[in-house]
Each structure stands twice: as structure tokens, then as C-alpha cells.
Scaffold this active site. Structure first.
Site, short mmCIF file in Angstrom:
data_model
loop_
_atom_site.label_atom_id
_atom_site.label_comp_id
_atom_site.label_asym_id
_atom_site.label_seq_id
_atom_site.Cartn_x
_atom_site.Cartn_y
_atom_site.Cartn_z
N CYS A 82 33.37 46.25 41.87
CA CYS A 82 33.66 44.83 42.03
C CYS A 82 32.43 43.99 41.64
CB CYS A 82 34.15 44.56 43.45
SG CYS A 82 35.07 43.02 43.54
N HIS A 167 37.75 48.28 45.41
CA HIS A 167 36.91 49.03 46.35
C HIS A 167 37.68 50.28 46.81
CE1 HIS A 167 33.94 45.81 47.67
NE2 HIS A 167 34.83 45.09 47.05
N GLU A 169 36.06 52.59 48.63
CA GLU A 169 35.27 53.14 49.74
C GLU A 169 35.73 52.64 51.10
OE1 GLU A 169 34.41 50.71 47.79
OE2 GLU A 169 33.22 49.24 48.88
N1 GLN Z 1 33.73 37.68 43.87
C1 GLN Z 1 32.55 38.51 43.96
C2 GLN Z 1 31.56 38.17 42.84
O1 GLN Z 1 31.86 37.41 41.97
C3 GLN Z 1 32.90 39.99 43.91
C4 GLN Z 1 33.70 40.38 45.14
C5 GLN Z 1 33.54 41.83 45.56
O2 GLN Z 1 32.59 42.50 45.20
N2 GLN Z 1 34.46 42.28 46.39
O3 GLN Z 1 30.47 38.65 42.82
#
Ligand code: GLN
Length: 186
Positions: A82, A167, A169
Site C-alpha cells: 500500500c 494489506h 498482514e
Molecule cells: N493512502 C495512503 C498513502 O497515500 C496509503 C494507505 C495505506 O498504506 N493503507 O500513503
């Protein structure tokens, strides 16, 4: 006795760090949090966790870790989750920001919009969470797409670099197929 377990360093400046511990250990590898240049040098592979990419970038700059991370990322496996996948992308939009450029792809931050803000889905039979996830809007032909969601790649790999916009995890079945795949890269 020497320790022959591979050391997986989870960048521990901000974000979802500890949930990786059991996944990594149940793959027979060693979990370590990495925060300093020495920690970074000592790890065999890296997980860039989910969290807030802008905050992570700020802390990387504040602690002067950019160059040591960049040098080690060139040589060792890296998996960005992410926010971590945003740090790995070649190009970031919405808005543009600095990144390590480890995978030839463009990601749009918070690209699923409000309606699909955060939710669970199944990827290869395993429940994962998408949390204000980025959308991979462009990807080079030589990047392998390991899974897609809504016709968009969500798990990709090129050589020893892997990224997932979800994610895995946070689901409590150890180890996740994604952790296994990453540790198999070593
Ligand atoms: N929206 C976050 C970003 O732009 C990422 C969100 C996440 O890691 N769950 O960094």
C-alpha cells in the site's frame, strides 16, 4: 551456532509494522524492525509497510535514510505494501511525490475513491484489506501481474521487487501466501 535464517527488515518509521512478525516467523525467517542505517545494512530483504507514504517520506528525509535505503534496495528483495507500493513506484500521482522508482509503474494515491475507501476482499483465496489504497494506473509489460482486483493489478512483481496495494498482514492466518512468495524470492 550461526544464525542462517534470512533477516526480513520491516521499515519501522510509521505504519503497520508489527502485524508482519508472525507471518515472517511462520515462514522460518527472522523479523526485525529497521530504523537506522545499521539496521538497514544488516537486513537481507525489506518490507515497506502500509501507512502514510507522505509521513514515511518525511521521516526518511529527517533521519537521512534515503541514500542507505536506495543503495540497499538496488541489491536486495523489497516488498512494498500500500503506502510502501507508492514509495516503490516509478511515478506517483494525486499528488505527485518523490519515490524510489523500484518498479516501472504509475500509482494514483487513494485511487479507489471514497466509496471503496476501505474494505476486505479475497485475493487467491486469502482475505486481504484495501485501506485507502493506491490504484496502479500504468505498468510496464515486463512487470508480472500476480493478482488483479476490479480489472486493476493489485499484486505485481519484477525480479526481486514485489508490490501489493492491499494489506495481507492484517488477516490472522499465518503465513499469508504473499509473505511466502516474498520470502521465496530470497
Ligand atoms: N493512502 C495512503 C498513502 O497515500 C496509503 C494507505 C495505506 O498504506 N493503507 O500513503
Amino acid at each position: 551456532m550461526t544464525n542462517t535464517k534470512p533477516v526480513i527488515g520491516v521499515l519501522a518509521l510509521q505504519g503497520a509494522v508489527m502485524p508482519h512478525k508472525q507471518h515472517i516467523e511462520s515462514c522460518g525467517a527472522e523479523f526485525r524492525t529497521v530504523k537506522t542505517a545499521k539496521d538497514i545494512e544488516d537486513a537481507d530483504a525489506y518490507i515497506l509497510p502500509g501507512g502514510e507514504s507522505t509521513t514515511m517520506l518525511k521521516l526518511i528525509d529527517n533521519f537521512g535514510l534515503w541514500d542507505v535505503l536506495n543503495d540497499n534496495f538496488a541489491k536486495k528483495p523489497v516488498w512494498g505494501i500500500c503506502a510502501g507500493s507508492i514509495l516503490m513506484a516509478q511515478t506517483v500521482t494525486n499528488p505527485a511525490q518523490k519515490s524510489f522508482g523500484l518498479l516501472p509503474m504509475t500509482v494514483q494515491r487513494n485511487g479507489y475513491g471514497r466509496q471503496l475507501d476501505s474494505h476486505h476482499t479475497e485475493i487467491n483465496g486469502y482475505t486481504v484489506s484495501l485501506i485507502r489504497a493506491p490504484v496502479i494506473t500504468e505498468i510496464a509489460n515486463d512487470v508480472e501481474i500476480l493478482a488483479s482486483y476490479d480489472d486493476t493489478p493489485v499484486w505485481v512483481q519484477k525480479g526481486n521487487k514485489m508490490a501489493s496495494t492491499f494489506h495481507p498482514e492484517l488477516t490472522m492466518e499465518y503465513p499469508s501466501p504473499m509473505h511466502k512468495a516474498f520470502i521465496d524470492l530470497l
